[in-house]
Design a protein around this motif. Structure first.
Motif: not given
Lengths: 594, 297
Positions: A211, A221, A225, A354, B292
């Motif tokens: 990433w 992100i 999630r 994250v 993502e």
């Protein structure tokens, strides 16, 4: 979020490389950094990039620092191997941040000023290049792309990776812009020889997916999630990127960004969205957090789940908006009036931002309380090439979701019921028989305003108990023990990676009994005092943090979590700790300890 | 809450949505008392707010909204105690921020009927900025301001709507400051339904509240509601307040003229227009995985 792990061996010198680029505003130093980082990623490597700006919106000088490796890497470079000065305008403003040594290779344009005295004094090898002269050969070419060619040639970076990175970074400007840039890069490549041997000769590229993201994007992100549906916020540096990143993406997940008229509104909007049953958050920094404080207390009192991400910057007051400091800890821990137990978490690096943000939102939902997640400008605005964060459904694996009530009769439903866990099952508007009034006034179990001493003590105790009784598992900290060590470093947030590398470097050379263990605190409130006390037993403890007064140190002492002999290693921002600086501190402490 | 089984079946969500386009509704089985909780108000005997509460429950019964699909959001002050007296969902938050809580709620739950209430101090002073921006956003919600020109809960200080020459402990010679003009500000800031009501006119007020709730957009209803304790002279309002003898207009110039020409004792709808309502779509169109994927090199 590993709990206990071995201290990683330091990355060998022939597997890491640091590059910095500086220039006046508009020269495009940051763009070169972004393309270079992306190109190294495309080439199968890892890297971290931070940037530094003057205060100007446009036209100010800026600099980027890249630490590159074939292994995951998250720290700042402590010595620059290669520096490109697009010009020397106000270069000395970055003198404290760009660590030049006699091993540094500097390239600069020969048509303008000579290197400043401070640069000459560093002993770095300063090589002038005819950048502006060469640029005349290419209509519309830009000096930064020429510089990119110089760096790429010097390091032996393949054209395909540069082209891919140009495409990704400049693609939105159109094919012609990409073609012209590549042409300029190729011209730049003719200006220097490749370094021999190539600094990348021993690097092993990976073909694993990786990433490319910033710390602020990582928070966004993580929140998605966690099922985020509403982000209400007012713009503030350096937190705004979180919301900007969320805006087009949260929509795709059926949620919304709500632009608030101020931070007081933002925090109250979060409470409103959450009262409606949707996971909600805001993002801010110190001054905004100060404005949110009253409503954060409302989230605590009304037991409404709410996540506040605060990206710390230099303070007090307007302070240094564009630079980092860990000096808002006291505000985060103690800013609320009354007895207002809440949760404070802090990711230790960019990549774990994250899962830690997802965890934070889940804790807010599960425990019906305010969670403050603290990062800082450095963590938030650094960009990273890292391994993808594996997905975990924390509602499933850790039960981090709302505990809903399903009353059959309105008379049976007590919104603030005193339960064993302290968590009272929740309804939400639309649920029949579940109506209640959430209140910032002290209340009875049913939610009726009450000023009675017994209601106050019962509800105060319940709001504290639900947080202290909850099992946070191993996620409260990352512990990196050295087997025979009697010395322990405790730190938090963005100081962790520098500490980790410093300890790795020190331990690699030190005798076993002179090594250090490292603890990075991730859950700062409720503090896991008993566990921490056990861990510190018989150890000489040093608390490392980026603020002038040792706020974490004093907090841990006041919670009686530290031995009395503990020492504070605190220094104000915005210059971040480097592994080298900390490693020499560890050497000094070892000597003093004898 | 005592509703018959038959009532409940009539009140499913689909119908609730449909009702927005169907006025008047033929079947009205709900009763005002269905919307009252068992809690007794803290207000002083004779307080105008009792009549506002009564008018509100009558309007809700008229509109036949299921109580669990209503949320009453308030800040701090005498009038802000309102949610506890209703059988609907409620949020009694901090001083001045009710409109912000309501905006967050309406974003997260566009299906709900969102009501906001408060006083003149809560709405026009400490919450003044939120008032401006709530008008601008024009989200579909109804704001009831119970204006008694005084801070009652803190025992009698001058508020933004107090006359400049009203003497009080805090301002022994009067404030000397021009009173706030809520309707004029609401019009300038973009509210799409602007009305003044009077607590002493139960019938008229019920109609205004019901019209305000049915209006699609941000409805501001400024309700003159006497404070018999700290402003006993406001009892005279009963004789002074009068219905506005003009039709609601969607013309801002005409509305501005009517608002600024009024001596403050006219009741009725000064302005009502179809204006863009802030209500972004909220359907998930992508998976997390798809989002993502952008991060992958």
């Amino acid at each position: 979020m590993t709990a206990t792990a071995l201290i990683p061996a330091p990355i060998p010198a022939d597997h890491r490389l640091s590059v910095s680029i500086s220039g006046a505003g508009g020269a495009g130093a940051v763009t070169v950094g972004l393309i270079l980082l992306e190109a190294f990623g495309k080439a199968g490597f890892y890297g971290a990039m931070t940037r530094s700006f003057g205060p100007q919106i446009r036209g100010g000088e800026s600099a980027v620092f890249l630490n590159l490796s074939d292994q995951p890497i998250e720290t700042l470079p402590e010595a620059t191997d290669l520096h490109l000065a697009l010009d020397w305008k106000n270069f000395m403003r970055f003198a404290d941040e760009i660590p030049l040594t006699s091993d540094t290779q500097i390239f600069y344009d020969d048509s303008r000023e000579k290197p400043p005295q401070g640069v000459v004094d560093s002993g770095a090898d300063c090589t002038p290049l005819p950048l502006m002269t060469t640029l005349k050969q290419i209509q519309g070419g830009r000096i930064n792309m020429l510089g990119l060619g110089v760096i790429a040639q010097r390091l032996g970076l393949a054209d395909t990776h540069i082209e891919q990175a140009l495409q990704k970074t400049l693609g939105r400007k159109g094919e012609e812009a990409v073609r012209l840039s590549m042409e300029t890069v190729r011209l730049g490549q003719t200006l220097v020889e490749a370094a021999k041997p190539s600094p990348l000769q021993n690097w092993q590229p990976t073909d694993k997916p990786r990433w490319h993201l910033s710390g602020n994007e990582a928070c966004a992100i993580g929140a998605l999630r966690g099922g985020l549906k509403l982000a209400a916020a007012y713009p503030i540096t350096p937190a705004t990127d979180i919301v900007e990143y969320l805006a087009p993406r949260i929509e795709k997940r059926g949620g919304q960004v709500l632009i608030a008229e101020d931070e007081l509104a933002a925090m109250n909007m979060v409470i409103g969205g959450s009262f409606g049953g949707q996971p909600s958050m805001t993002a801010t920094s110190g001054p905004g957090l100060a404005l949110m404080t009253e409503a954060m207390g409302l989230a605590v009192a009304s037991e409404t789940p709410a996540l506040v991400i605060t990206v710390m910057r230099g303070g007090p007051s307007t302070g240094i908006p564009t630079k980092s400091e860990q000096s808002d800890l006291n505000q985060i821990l103690y800013g609320l009036h009354g007895e207002a137990p809440h949760i404070v978490v802090a990711p230790l690096n960019v990549s774990e931002s994250v899962p830690v943000t997802q965890w934070a939102l889940g804790l807010a939902e599960r425990l019906q309380t305010l969670v403050i997640l603290a990062t800082d400008q450095h963590l938030g605005q650094s960009r990273l090439i890292c391994d993808p964060s594996p997905f975990e459904d924390m509602a499933e694996t850790r039960g981090l979701t709302r505990l809903l009530a399903h009353p059959n009769d309105p008379a049976d439903y007590h919104r603030y019921a005193l339960t064993d866990s302290g968590i009272s099952p929740l309804t939400q508007p639309g649920m029949e028989h579940g109506a209640y009034t959430a209140d910032g006034l002290e209340h009875t179990e049913t939610g009726l305003p009450s000023s009675s001493a017994s209601d106050h003590s019962a509800q105060t105790e319940k709001r504290a108990r639900k947080l202290t009784e909850f099992d946070y598992g191993d996620d409260w900290a990352t512990y990196l023990p050295a087997s025979k060590s009697k010395r322990l470093i405790i730190t938090w947030g963005s100081s962790f990676e520098a500490c980790k590398q410093a300890v790795a470097r020190h331990n690699a050379e030190a005798k076993k009994d002179e090594q250090f263990s490292l603890l990075g605190l991730r859950l700062l409130m409720p503090l896991q005092s008993n566990t921490l006390r056990q861990l510190c037993k018989g150890q000489q403890v040093f608390v490392v943090e980026q603020n002038a007064s040792g706020q974490l140190f004093h907090y841990l002492l006041s919670e009686q979590a530290l031995p009395k002999s503990s020492q504070s290693i605190a220094r104000s921002g915005p210059i971040l700790f480097t592994p080298g600086e900390l490693a020499s501190t560890l050497r000094r402490l070892t000597k003093e300890g004898k | 809450m005592n509703m018959t089984e038959a009532t409940k079946t009539q009140m499913n969500k689909a119908q609730a949505v449909e009702r927005l386009d169907q006025t008047p509704v033929e079947v009205r089985p709900a009763k005002p008392n269905d919307y009252l909780s068992q809690n007794h108000p803290v207000w002083c005997p004779g307080c105008g707010h009792f009549f506002v509460l009564r008018a509100l429950t009558k309007a809700l019964a008229w509109l036949n909204r299921p109580p669990e699909e209503l949320a009453m959001i308030t800040g701090i002050g005498c009038s802000s105690r309102l949610p506890a007296y209703l059988s609907s969902y409620g949020f009694h938050g901090v001083h001045g921020r009710a409109l912000a809580v309501a905006a967050g709620l309406k974003m997260a739950r566009p299906d709900l009927t969102v009501l906001v209430a408060g006083g003149d101090g809560d709405g026009y002073s400490i919450g003044g900025n939120h008032f401006l921006h709530a008008c601008r956003r024009n989200m579909d919600m109804t704001y009831l301001v119970m204006d008694n020109e005084v801070y009652g809960m803190t025992k009698g200080q001058p508020s933004p709507t107090s006359d400049p020459d009203w003497h009080s402990k805090l301002a022994p010679h009067g404030t000397g400051i021009t009173a706030f003009n809520p309707l004029g500000v609401a019009l300038a800031a973009g509210a799409s339904f602007i009305a003044r009501g009077f607590s002493g006119d139960p019938k008229g007020l019920t109609k205004l509240i019901s019209d305000g709730i049915e209006h699609k957009g941000f409805s501001v209803i400024e309700i003159k509601s006497p404070c018999v304790t700290f402003r006993p002279e406001q009892k005279a309002w009963q004789k002074q307040m009068r219905p506005l003898n003009i039709e609601p207009t969607p013309n801002k110039l005409e509305a501005a003229q009517a608002i600024h020409a009024s001596d403050g004792f006219d009741t009725g709808i000064f302005y009502q227009a179809d204006q863009p309502v802030y209500a972004p779509a909220s359907e998930a169109t992508h998976s997390l995985d798809e989002i993502e994927q952008e991060l992958v090199l």
